[in-house]
Design an enzyme around this catalytic site. Structure first.
Site, short mmCIF file in Angstrom:
data_model
loop_
_atom_site.label_atom_id
_atom_site.label_comp_id
_atom_site.label_asym_id
_atom_site.label_seq_id
_atom_site.Cartn_x
_atom_site.Cartn_y
_atom_site.Cartn_z
N LYS A 214 5.10 -4.12 -2.52
CA LYS A 214 4.03 -2.83 -2.81
C LYS A 214 4.50 -1.65 -3.24
O LYS A 214 3.71 -0.90 -3.59
CB LYS A 214 3.23 -3.29 -1.34
CG LYS A 214 2.14 -4.31 -1.18
CD LYS A 214 1.30 -4.01 -0.47
CE LYS A 214 0.38 -5.35 -0.02
NZ LYS A 214 -0.79 -4.72 0.86
N ASP B 119 -6.34 -2.83 -1.41
CA ASP B 119 -6.67 -3.28 -0.03
C ASP B 119 -7.70 -2.12 0.89
O ASP B 119 -7.86 -2.06 1.54
CB ASP B 119 -4.95 -2.63 0.06
CG ASP B 119 -3.82 -4.38 0.53
OD1 ASP B 119 -5.46 -5.33 0.19
OD2 ASP B 119 -3.00 -4.28 -0.08
N GLY C 22 2.83 0.22 12.39
CA GLY C 22 2.95 -0.05 11.38
C GLY C 22 3.40 1.63 10.27
O GLY C 22 2.55 2.36 10.24
N SER C 23 3.82 1.45 9.15
CA SER C 23 5.03 2.36 8.14
C SER C 23 4.71 1.67 6.90
O SER C 23 5.25 2.59 5.70
CB SER C 23 5.82 2.67 8.87
OG SER C 23 6.80 2.56 8.95
N GLY D 286 3.88 -0.77 3.41
CA GLY D 286 2.69 -0.37 1.92
C GLY D 286 1.41 -0.74 2.87
O GLY D 286 0.10 0.00 2.18
N MET D 287 1.07 -1.61 3.04
CA MET D 287 -0.26 -1.91 3.80
C MET D 287 -1.14 -0.70 4.36
O MET D 287 -2.07 -0.24 4.95
CB MET D 287 -0.18 -3.23 4.43
CG MET D 287 -1.84 -3.55 4.91
SD MET D 287 -3.12 -3.88 3.21
CE MET D 287 -4.44 -4.71 3.90
#
Length: 271
Positions: A70, A106, A129-130, A132-133
């Site tokens: 991503k 997204d 989390g860190s 692309g999403m």
């Protein structure tokens, strides 16, 4: 009736480190229902520049982009649409006569789901989390008016940068932290080696009100199963993947399916 595949058929595709079948089944079912001369195929690659070059050279109309591509795909594109440029993360590539534009559907899907589930923007959150999403989800939370949040990420440079760029806190581990809204944007619980791993510890799940997991396969992750067993409200990765795939479909074809067609395609993709 959908035309037989021939020389005029338009090809769309996806690139992912772990290709699944949802996108292929969802898009191809909608092509069939709407009689469109398109076909969709999932791929993976160890040579991203060559794969993107192939999209341009072969006239492939669109490409969904998943982990781990991503962010690394961005230098290979010609331009970024605002949703992708704002967060430096691409999940959709559209080819217009050899000009490749990156989008992020997204982000759009997460905004829509927060509104649909009526999650109060005053709700504090913990997001794990860190990548692309995570960038898409954090930006969606910020733009939906959420002001009190913490990004949990072991990778300090990316985690701290993501949090601080959106006005949130950062911490390397969950520790004793709790919040009414828990959001998992990691592969924990995804089919594979971490399929049985809880994204958040049981005490944090017990203390939350809403559990949101972007993992789509399976949609009932260990995190969400635990949350449901405790009577929590849940938002699934399946919800995210359907909405973002629908946005991609519209970008690729210029056509908008009706609600029943979307439901049928989503149900078909789950089988």
């Amino acid at each position: 009736m959908k035309p037989l595949i021939g020389r005029e058929t338009t090809l769309c595709m996806s690139l992912s480190g772990r290709p699944g079948h949802f996108g292929s089944r969802f898009h191809n079912r909608l092509y069939e229902l709407m009689g469109l001369d398109y076909v969709y195929k999932a791929f993976t690659t160890t040579d991203l520049p060559a794969a993107i070059g192939g999209i341009r050279a072969l006239g492939i109309r669109g490409c969904a982009v998943s982990m781990p591509f991503k962010e690394t795909v961005i230098p290979l594109l010609d331009r970024l649409e605002a949703s992708a440029a704002a967060i430096d993360s691409v999940n959709t590539v559209v080819n217009e006569a050899g000009c490749l534009t990156g989008y992020n559907t997204d982000y759009i899907a997460v905004r829509l789901l927060l509104e649909k589930h009526e999650v109060d923007p005053q709700t504090p959150f913990l997001l794990r989390g860190s990548g692309g999403m995570a960038k898409a989800v954090v930006a969606a939370l910020r733009d939906a008016g959420f002001v009190d949040g913490t990004v949990v990420a072991r990778n300090e440079p990316s985690g701290r940068a993501l949090a601080e760029s959106h006005g949130y806190g950062w911490r390397p581990e969950i520790g004793e932290a709790q919040a009414p809204l828990l959001v998992n944007v990691t592969p924990l619980g995804m089919e594979g080696p971490e399929a049985e791993t809880l994204a958040f510890p049981p005490p944090q799940i017990a203390a939350c009100i809403v559990a949101f997991d972007v993992v789509a396969l399976p949609s009932a992750t260990p995190f969400l199963r635990a949350a449901e067993s405790m009577g929590k409200r849940v938002i699934t990765g399946h919800d995210v993947v359907v909405l973002q795939a629908l946005e991609q479909f519209v970008l690729y074809t210029g056509r908008t399916p009706d609600e029943n067609q979307v439901k049928e395609a989503a149900a078909f993709a789950r089988t």
